[in-house]
Design an enzyme around this catalytic site. Structure first.
Site, PDB file in Angstrom:
ATOM      1  N   THR A 158     -16.636  -4.522 -27.917  1.00 34.72           N
ATOM      2  CA  THR A 158     -16.839  -4.886 -26.504  1.00 34.72           C
ATOM      3  C   THR A 158     -15.536  -5.372 -25.866  1.00 34.72           C
ATOM      4  O   THR A 158     -14.712  -5.993 -26.545  1.00 34.72           O
ATOM      5  CB  THR A 158     -17.929  -5.974 -26.332  1.00 34.72           C
ATOM      6  N   ARG A 205     -30.796   1.700 -28.082  1.00 26.88           N
ATOM      7  CA  ARG A 205     -30.706   0.240 -28.131  1.00 26.88           C
ATOM      8  C   ARG A 205     -29.830  -0.272 -26.977  1.00 26.88           C
ATOM      9  O   ARG A 205     -28.819   0.329 -26.628  1.00 26.88           O
ATOM     10  CB  ARG A 205     -30.117  -0.164 -29.481  1.00 26.88           C
ATOM     11  N   ASP A 218     -26.173  -6.732 -24.619  1.00 27.25           N
ATOM     12  CA  ASP A 218     -26.102  -7.758 -23.573  1.00 27.25           C
ATOM     13  C   ASP A 218     -25.179  -7.423 -22.406  1.00 27.25           C
ATOM     14  O   ASP A 218     -25.295  -8.014 -21.329  1.00 27.25           O
ATOM     15  CB  ASP A 218     -25.572  -9.059 -24.192  1.00 27.25           C
ATOM     16  N   THR A 224     -18.994 -11.350 -25.917  1.00 27.51           N
ATOM     17  CA  THR A 224     -18.815 -10.356 -26.964  1.00 27.51           C
ATOM     18  C   THR A 224     -19.564 -10.844 -28.194  1.00 27.51           C
ATOM     19  O   THR A 224     -19.889 -12.018 -28.310  1.00 27.51           O
ATOM     20  CB  THR A 224     -17.325 -10.129 -27.262  1.00 27.51           C
ATOM     21  N   GLY A 225     -19.829  -9.920 -29.096  1.00 21.65           N
ATOM     22  CA  GLY A 225     -20.588 -10.292 -30.279  1.00 21.65           C
ATOM     23  C   GLY A 225     -21.906  -9.548 -30.321  1.00 21.65           C
ATOM     24  O   GLY A 225     -22.059  -8.491 -29.703  1.00 21.65           O
ATOM     25  N   GLY A 268     -25.262  -8.418 -29.364  1.00 18.15           N
ATOM     26  CA  GLY A 268     -25.990  -8.439 -28.092  1.00 18.15           C
ATOM     27  C   GLY A 268     -27.330  -9.130 -28.192  1.00 18.15           C
ATOM     28  O   GLY A 268     -27.735  -9.863 -27.280  1.00 18.15           O
TER      29      GLY A 268
HETATM   30  N1  GLY Z   1     -22.051  -7.152 -27.264  1.00 18.79           N
HETATM   31  C1  GLY Z   1     -22.230  -5.775 -27.203  1.00 18.79           C
HETATM   32  C2  GLY Z   1     -23.478  -5.290 -27.740  1.00 18.79           C
HETATM   33  O1  GLY Z   1     -24.151  -5.965 -28.492  1.00 18.79           O
HETATM   34  O2  GLY Z   1     -23.850  -4.185 -27.415  1.00 18.79           O
END
Ligand code: GLY
Length: 283
Positions: A154, A182, A185, A203-204, A206
């Site tokens: 991200t 899928r 976030d 970030t991380g 979602g």
């Molecule tokens: N943070 C990006 C995702 O989980 O798609």
């Protein structure tokens, strides 16, 4: 007011092993410099969108070119942008075969709709002259063949311009090898949110970021009187209680730039520029 810019290239996205910290550092420094020039000569929205466009164009990062593949071998990307001046969020979810999802999200801010998803998001891009583009890289194909499921990657940016406007944006290729369709976030207010007082890009993982409504919650607490630093500390503490994997960059109307991460994340790959000095995760 001195313009400020903070960008991120994901959290702990070094699991791919093909790239070193040094490459990430170099990429982020080049991008933060170029985007800062854009911010100074234009405004927060232009600076923020430009930063994300450059991050999407750099195959090191998991957004635009270099996005991770979902389980069915397709790349589906998501991006969103929000400005404090008009309080408008606009985003695209699971868009395919465009070079810069952030630019489609930015264009959508001119419509009466906030979020477009799937094939219709791609059709909207095509009808607005976004040409077919294949964002697949050899590196991501190899990761896909190894069935690498990550929860990192991200890119994002938060910009404050001389007029005090804040703009935040986030773009992602997802987590890799996930269930097709899928949604993470990034193109929700959990991953991307600003008010006139503060903006946050996450970030991380979602799923963890959505469970905590991270960006909107950090901003709301600042609106309610908490300092940005305390608000970030609070969400990180709350997220650590669940062993969540997430990180964020944040910027407030006074120009304070904060990076936060939970214990389960090695590093948030960030760079910031305040007009005189840079700071990165590598310094
Ligand atoms: N943070 C990006 C995702 O989980 O798609």
């Amino acid at each position: 007011m001195t313009p400020k810019l903070i960008i991120h290239g994901g959290a702990g996205s070094l699991e791919g092993e093909a790239f070193s910290f040094k490459n990430y550092h170099r990429g982020l420094v080049q991008i933060v410099k170029k985007a800062y020039d854009c911010l100074v000569s234009s405004n927060a929205r232009e600076g923020c969108v430009h930063a994300i466009k450059l991050l999407e164009n750099n195959p090191l990062f998991n957004a635009g070119t270099g996005s991770k593949l979902q389980k069915d071998g397709q790349i589906r990307m998501s991006a969103a942008v929000m400005g404090s001046d008009d309080n408008r969020f606009s985003g695209v979810i699971n868009i395919r075969n465009v070079k810069n999802p952030i630019m489609v999200a930015d264009l959508l801010a001119q419509e009466n709709y906030t979020i477009l998803g799937g094939n219709e998001a791609t059709e909207y891009a095509r009808s607005n002259n976004f040409k077919y583009f294949n964002p697949t890289t050899q590196h991501r194909l190899l990761e896909y063949k190894q069935q690498l499921l990550g929860d990192t990657g991200t890119v994002g940016a938060v910009a404050l311009d001389a007029q005090g406007r804040i703009c935040v944006g986030t773009s992602t290729g997802g987590v890799g090898f996930e269930l097709p369709g899928r949604i993470g976030d990034s193109a929700t207010v959990a991953g991307t949110y600003t008010s006139q007082m503060a903006g946050v890009s996450c970030t991380g993982k979602g799923e963890h970021i959505i469970n905590q409504a991270v960006a909107a919650r950090v901003v709301t607490r600042v609106e309610d009187g908490m300092t940005l630093s305390d608000s970030v500390d609070r969400i990180i503490q709350e997220s650590n209680e669940f062993n969540y994997r997430l990180g964020l960059i944040a910027l407030d109307y006074e120009g304070h730039m904060i990076v936060g991460k939970t214990n389960k994340i090695d590093a948030v790959l960030f760079a910031q520029h305040d007009g005189n000095t840079f700071k990165t995760f590598y310094d």
